[in-house]
Scaffold this active site. Structure first.
Site, short mmCIF file in Angstrom:
data_model
loop_
_atom_site.label_atom_id
_atom_site.label_comp_id
_atom_site.label_asym_id
_atom_site.label_seq_id
_atom_site.Cartn_x
_atom_site.Cartn_y
_atom_site.Cartn_z
N MET A 186 0.85 -1.20 0.00
CA MET A 186 0.00 0.00 0.00
C MET A 186 0.89 1.26 0.00
O MET A 186 0.43 2.34 0.33
CB MET A 186 -0.95 0.00 1.19
N SER B 109 6.47 -0.41 10.22
CA SER B 109 5.09 -0.29 9.73
C SER B 109 4.92 1.11 9.18
O SER B 109 5.46 2.07 9.74
CB SER B 109 4.10 -0.51 10.88
N SER B 110 4.16 1.23 8.09
CA SER B 110 3.89 2.57 7.55
C SER B 110 3.18 3.40 8.60
O SER B 110 3.32 4.62 8.64
CB SER B 110 3.04 2.46 6.29
N LEU C 158 6.75 3.11 1.60
CA LEU C 158 7.59 1.91 1.80
C LEU C 158 8.66 2.12 2.86
O LEU C 158 9.19 3.21 3.02
CB LEU C 158 8.24 1.53 0.47
N HIS C 159 8.96 1.04 3.56
CA HIS C 159 10.00 1.05 4.58
C HIS C 159 10.90 -0.19 4.35
O HIS C 159 10.69 -0.97 3.40
CB HIS C 159 9.40 1.07 5.99
N ALA C 160 11.85 -0.36 5.26
CA ALA C 160 12.84 -1.43 5.07
C ALA C 160 12.19 -2.82 5.03
O ALA C 160 12.74 -3.74 4.41
CB ALA C 160 13.88 -1.37 6.18
N HIS D 160 9.24 -3.60 3.54
CA HIS D 160 8.84 -3.82 2.14
C HIS D 160 10.06 -4.10 1.26
O HIS D 160 10.05 -4.98 0.39
CB HIS D 160 8.17 -2.56 1.57
O1 PAF Z 1 -0.14 -5.72 3.69
C1 PAF Z 1 -0.56 -4.81 2.94
O2 PAF Z 1 0.10 -3.80 2.68
C2 PAF Z 1 -1.94 -4.95 2.31
O3 PAF Z 1 -2.83 -5.55 3.19
C3 PAF Z 1 -1.93 -5.66 0.96
C4 PAF Z 1 -1.44 -7.10 1.09
C5 PAF Z 1 -1.02 -4.92 -0.01
C6 PAF Z 1 -3.33 -5.70 0.37
O4 PAF Z 1 -3.84 -4.41 0.19
#
Ligand code: PAF
Length: 300
Positions: A33, A189-190, A36-38, A40
């Site tokens: 979504m 976490s974002s 982004l952070h480390a 991701h």
């Molecule tokens: O974990 C997330 O960021 C969201 O739940 C996902 C898997 C991208 C679905 O929107």
């Protein structure tokens, strides 16, 4: 030289897919979504190492947010995300609009059922996993990946997606990667961006509660899982800025609660959710059958 492509329409994505499928190579997919952070980026790097083509989606999915939740203020930073993805080795970034994913007349959802959709996150966030399962299956159908990468931090999301992929015979291999933590143990976490300095310092209480839960679990207390839950809740109660939502001990796949002392044999999931200031935070650890556990990796 590799040039990362950013596509937002289905037509563009389909054209991209045509070229990578024609090559016959594997496709690694990281749905996100954004903001982004480390955590991701660790998924993107793993996808890069294991696949010929790496696709990342950035889509803030409205159907997984409840009416009182943070959809409108969910953090976004597309230019920053694209720079990070370029450096991490993504080939294609898919940034669909809400209208592309949910066009007028959209009427079909994936409805996960059973305990997984009754307890913990599901109880606190009604409809959340229906939205997650629906968008993840749609994204799988659009991207058609060989492998898809998710973080262990969202343990219940992982369990729901595993169940869905098995139940619906979805042709993708799931790769679940360890939680990435800040140096002081806070899971990335974002939503950590909602925390001011004092709440940010207080938020480490979730990690400390998990550590207390691991100690209690490995001591096999006479009080069984109730004693483990109490150990975690007790640590959260020491932090005035934190309010416990749940501290649970359950099976990591089914989310069935582990109740008795006999139940306290791994695998077990210690899962915790608490509100700290403006942010609702979650964290977890899996205790394996061999008695070990993996709290993830800290970024120093
Ligand atoms: O974990 C997330 O960021 C969201 O739940 C996902 C898997 C991208 C679905 O929107």
């Amino acid at each position: 030289m590799r040039i990362m492509r950013v596509v937002s329409s289905l037509e563009e994505l389909t054209a991209e897919r045509g070229s990578w499928k024609a090559d016959g190579g594997s496709v690694g997919f990281v749905p996100t979504m954004g903001y982004l952070h480390a955590g991701h980026l660790s998924l993107v790097r793993r996808a890069r190492a294991e696949n010929d083509t790496v696709v990342v989606s950035i889509f803030v999915n409205p159907t997984q947010f409840g009416p009182q939740e943070d959809l409108s203020r969910y953090p976004r930073n597309l230019p920053g995300d694209l720079a990070l993805l370029e450096a991490a080795g993504a080939d294609v970034v898919f940034t669909p609009t809400v209208e592309t994913v949910y066009p007028a007349g959209f009427a079909t959802y994936v409805e996960p059922t059973g305990l997984l959709t009754e307890r913990l996150e599901a109880a606190s966030r009604p409809g959340h996993f229906r939205g997650v399962a629906t968008v993840v299956l749609k994204l799988f159908n659009m991207v058609r990946p060989t492998r898809a990468y998710f973080g262990q931090k969202d343990a219940q999301q992982v369990a729901v997606i595993r169940r869905m992929v098995a139940d619906l015979n979805t042709p993708v291999t799931l790769r679940i990667m360890p939680t990435i933590r800040e140096a002081d143990g806070l899971a990335m976490s974002s939503r950590n961006s909602y925390l001011g300095a004092e709440d940010r310092a207080a938020a480490t209480v979730l990690y400390r509660a998990l550590q207390a839960g691991i100690s209690a679990f490995t001591e096999q207390p006479a009080g069984g899982s109730a004693a483990v839950r109490a150990a975690m809740a007790g640590v959260i109660a020491t932090e005035p800025r934190a309010t416990l939502d749940y501290a649970d001990v359950c099976h990591p796949d089914t989310f069935a609660p582990l109740e008795t002392l006999d139940d306290l044999h791994a695998p077990a999931l210690l899962a915790i959710a608490a509100r700290v200031g403006p942010a609702r935070l979650i964290d977890n650890v899996v205790l394996r059958e061999d008695g070990g556990w993996n709290l993830g990796e800290r970024v120093e």
